[in-house]
Design an enzyme around this catalytic site. Structure first.
Site, short mmCIF file in Angstrom:
data_model
loop_
_atom_site.label_atom_id
_atom_site.label_comp_id
_atom_site.label_asym_id
_atom_site.label_seq_id
_atom_site.Cartn_x
_atom_site.Cartn_y
_atom_site.Cartn_z
N LYS A 283 1.02 -1.12 0.24
CA LYS A 283 0.02 -0.15 0.08
C LYS A 283 1.01 1.36 -0.04
O LYS A 283 2.05 1.27 0.55
CB LYS A 283 -0.85 0.06 1.16
CG LYS A 283 -2.04 -0.96 1.21
CD LYS A 283 -2.65 -0.76 2.41
CE LYS A 283 -3.96 -2.01 2.69
NZ LYS A 283 -4.93 -1.50 1.81
N ARG A 357 -10.25 -11.60 2.12
CA ARG A 357 -11.10 -12.72 1.59
C ARG A 357 -10.51 -14.10 1.50
O ARG A 357 -11.30 -14.90 1.77
CB ARG A 357 -11.67 -12.33 0.30
CG ARG A 357 -10.63 -12.17 -0.98
CD ARG A 357 -10.89 -11.34 -2.02
NE ARG A 357 -10.85 -10.09 -1.85
CZ ARG A 357 -11.30 -8.85 -2.76
NH1 ARG A 357 -11.64 -9.35 -4.10
NH2 ARG A 357 -11.08 -7.84 -2.43
N1 BES Z 1 -8.11 -3.90 4.68
C1 BES Z 1 -8.14 -3.49 3.47
C2 BES Z 1 -9.47 -2.57 3.10
C3 BES Z 1 -9.56 -1.55 3.83
C4 BES Z 1 -9.33 -0.13 3.19
C5 BES Z 1 -9.99 -1.34 4.99
C6 BES Z 1 -9.48 1.06 3.73
C7 BES Z 1 -10.15 -0.04 5.79
C8 BES Z 1 -10.01 1.01 5.10
C9 BES Z 1 -8.18 -4.73 2.12
O1 BES Z 1 -7.60 -5.65 2.73
C10 BES Z 1 -7.68 -4.11 0.91
O2 BES Z 1 -6.56 -3.72 1.08
N2 BES Z 1 -8.68 -3.99 -0.11
C11 BES Z 1 -8.20 -3.57 -1.59
C12 BES Z 1 -8.71 -4.51 -2.33
C13 BES Z 1 -8.29 -4.50 -3.71
C14 BES Z 1 -6.68 -4.84 -3.81
C15 BES Z 1 -8.99 -5.53 -4.62
C16 BES Z 1 -9.01 -2.36 -1.57
O3 BES Z 1 -9.76 -1.79 -1.18
O4 BES Z 1 -8.26 -1.54 -2.32
MN MN Z 2 -5.63 -5.37 1.85
#
Ligand code: BES
Ligand code: MN
Ligand code: ZN
Length: 505
Positions: A283, A357
């Site tokens: 990230k 997931r």
């Molecule tokens: N933990 C994150 C989602 C999240 C984002 C939680 C902001 C709380 C606040 C999750 O694991 C994630 O990174 N999701 C990605 C999915 C994508 C790579 C398909 C996302 O939401 O960008």
């Molecule tokens: Mn994630």
């Protein structure tokens, strides 16, 4: 309950000193019961103060009068409860929050829970008031070495609060569940706020195991056991971390009827990513610290179990949490990897940041196969996309069952922890088919929350199931009357209510 507010219930009376709290409806006249209690001199002085201030007694407004004439208290606080129409639907939890926000440095507080005749002042209302007060008084400040101005309205040390009312014995009974809920929400908040260097999967599991004190059966699966069982999707997420992964199963058997027992337990499953760096698909740096809260689903499930067990809920419940840390490393999972999940279905990893997931798929399948639950509800800070769709006002709800959906929506309205249903369908399902495996772990740019839910759906079979995407509601919560901390502990009150209203008998 830890410290802060010690709340008790008794008949209304006047005690010396401290802070006295009374309620006032629109129209500006103190209720007769209150007038009688404080005497004519004080009542006149209060009415003068109300007029001089132009206080309108709007719901949740407050007027504070130091050293009021005619009664021996340090401070009198008048809490507005609005007009008759507002009164019927008073949200007592929030009202409790308003009161707790007005305590200042009081050490002892006397709440005269007496009001106009059309205002409900029963045991349940008193229990809700107490719950709201506890939630408002909460701060996560254990790592502050100096007290801050911003924490000024957090009680210091033990503050004793007496709620004086006619139905005090009902209130004592009802407050058992209010207290259990407050403790559950606060436990969830504490877990979410705890930094990831302190709360790794092993420590999280240890804290969850403390529920055994309440009669909850606990089993902790370590990496060796998880590997033997075949939870390779979950283990793949944790394999880049120096910290070991864990799955914790919590069991509460409170059902009193053979029918409830035969139907199978209710199951709650939580995503417990103690820190989500994104892994190899790392990230951006900005805001990454918030990903300590990526275990908000697991925290909620533990808080819920605490609430249910402490109030000895008459229901059988299984809670399961998947605890991992998602980190980049030489041994970390890669985009392109194909893992075989516990269900036997294969998953192509496209983005290692779509890890939640993978964890949930294995835990859902495990719970379904092992416990044959009558329903499953999972909670997860699963997608940023749900914030785009719903902001922080509603959690995303996905379900294969309309009754379950409606019950969750109703419990949401009743508690203020609201949900909004989003669709599932075969067309979205296609978006996660993979060229090289049974499915891939991302579905492209569009409908990110839905494709994530479609993914989970492949691990629940025919079991009635609901998924709550709480990425918007669990973290960075906007401050309100009952929460001044970064996380509100979203979901504990919703699910406690869901269980109480529909599954206890
Ligand atoms: N933990 C994150 C989602 C999240 C984002 C939680 C902001 C709380 C606040 C999750 O694991 C994630 O990174 N999701 C990605 C999915 C994508 C790579 C398909 C996302 O939401 O960008
Ligand atoms: Mn994630
Ligand atoms: Zn995540």
């Amino acid at each position: 309950m830890a410290e802060a507010l010690k709340i008790s219930f008794s008949a209304p009376d006047l005690s010396k000193g401290g802070t006295l709290i009374v309620f006032l409806g629109e129209g500006g006249k103190l209720p007769d019961g209150v007038k009688k209690l404080i005497g004519t001199t004080a009542a006149n002085a209060v009415h003068r103060a109300i007029e001089a201030d132009g206080f309108k007694a709007k719901p949740k407004s407050a007027l504070s009068i130091p050293a009021p004439h005619g009664i021996d208290v340090d401070r009198l606080v008048i809490i507005g409860i609005g007009s008759e129409k507002d009164r019927q639907e008073t949200d007592y939890v929030r009202l409790g929050g308003v009161i707790a926000g007005r305590l200042g440095s009081a050490r002892s507080v006397n709440v005269v829970f007496v009001g106009p005749s059309d205002w409900r002042v029963d045991g349940a209302a008193a229990s809700d008031l107490a719950l709201g007060m506890q939630l408002r008084a909460y701060r996560f400040d254990k790592y502050h070495t100096k007290k801050r101005d911003a924490d000024q309205d957090k009680p210091v040390g033990v503050v004793s609060v007496k709620i004086g009312m006619l139905a005090f014995s009902d209130a004592r009974r009802a407050s058992k569940s209010g207290e259990a809920i407050a403790e559950g929400v606060i436990l969830a908040r504490d877990l979410i706020h705890e930094p990831p260097n302190v709360l790794d999967p092993v420590e999280f599991a240890r804290r969850a195991a403390e529920l055994s004190k309440l009669g909850v059966e606990i089993s902790i699966l370590d990496e060796k056991q998880l590997s033997r069982i075949g939870m390779r999707a979950l283990l793949g997420v944790g394999q880049g971390s120096a910290k070991e992964s864990r799955v914790v199963i919590m069991r509460w058997n409170g059902a009193k009827t053979a029918k409830a027992t035969k139907a199978g337990p209710l199951a709650f499953i939580g995503k417990g990513v103690v820190f989500d760096s994104g892994g190899i698909s790392i990230k951006p740096a900005g805001g990454m610290e918030d990903m300590k809260g990526d275990m908000g689903g697991a925290a909620c499930v533990v808080g819920l179990m605490h609430a249910l067990a402490s109030r000895k809920a008459k229901v059988n419940v299984i809670c399961a949490i998947g605890l991992v840390e998602n980190m980049p490393d030489g041994n970390a999972q890669r985009p392109g990897d194909i893992v075989t999940s516990l269900s036997g279905q294969t998953i192509e990893i496209i983005n290692t940041d779509a890890e939640g997931r993978l964890v949930l798929g294995d835990v859902l399948w495990y719970v379904k196969e092992t416990f044959k639950p009558s329903l499953m509800i999972d909670l997860a800070t699963l997608t940023g996309a749900v914030l785009v769709a719903l902001g922080q006002e509603n959690a995303g709800l996905f379900s294969n069952d309309d009754t379950l959906s409606e019950r969750l929506s109703a419990a949401g309205k009743a508690t203020g922890e609201t949900v909004w249903r989003l669709p599932l369908s075969a067309a979205y399902d296609k978006m996660i088919d993979s060229k090289f495996a049974d499915m891939k772990n991302t579905g492209g740019r569009h409908a990110g929350s839905i494709t994530a839910a479609q993914f989970l759906k492949r691990f629940v079979g025919d079991t009635p199931w609901a998924h709550l995407d709480i990425a918007g509601t669990a973290l960075g919560s906007p401050e309100n009357d009952i929460n001044k901390s970064w996380s509100s502990g979203w979901g504990v009150r919703l699910l406690e209510r869901f269980v109480a209203d529909y599954y206890e008998g």
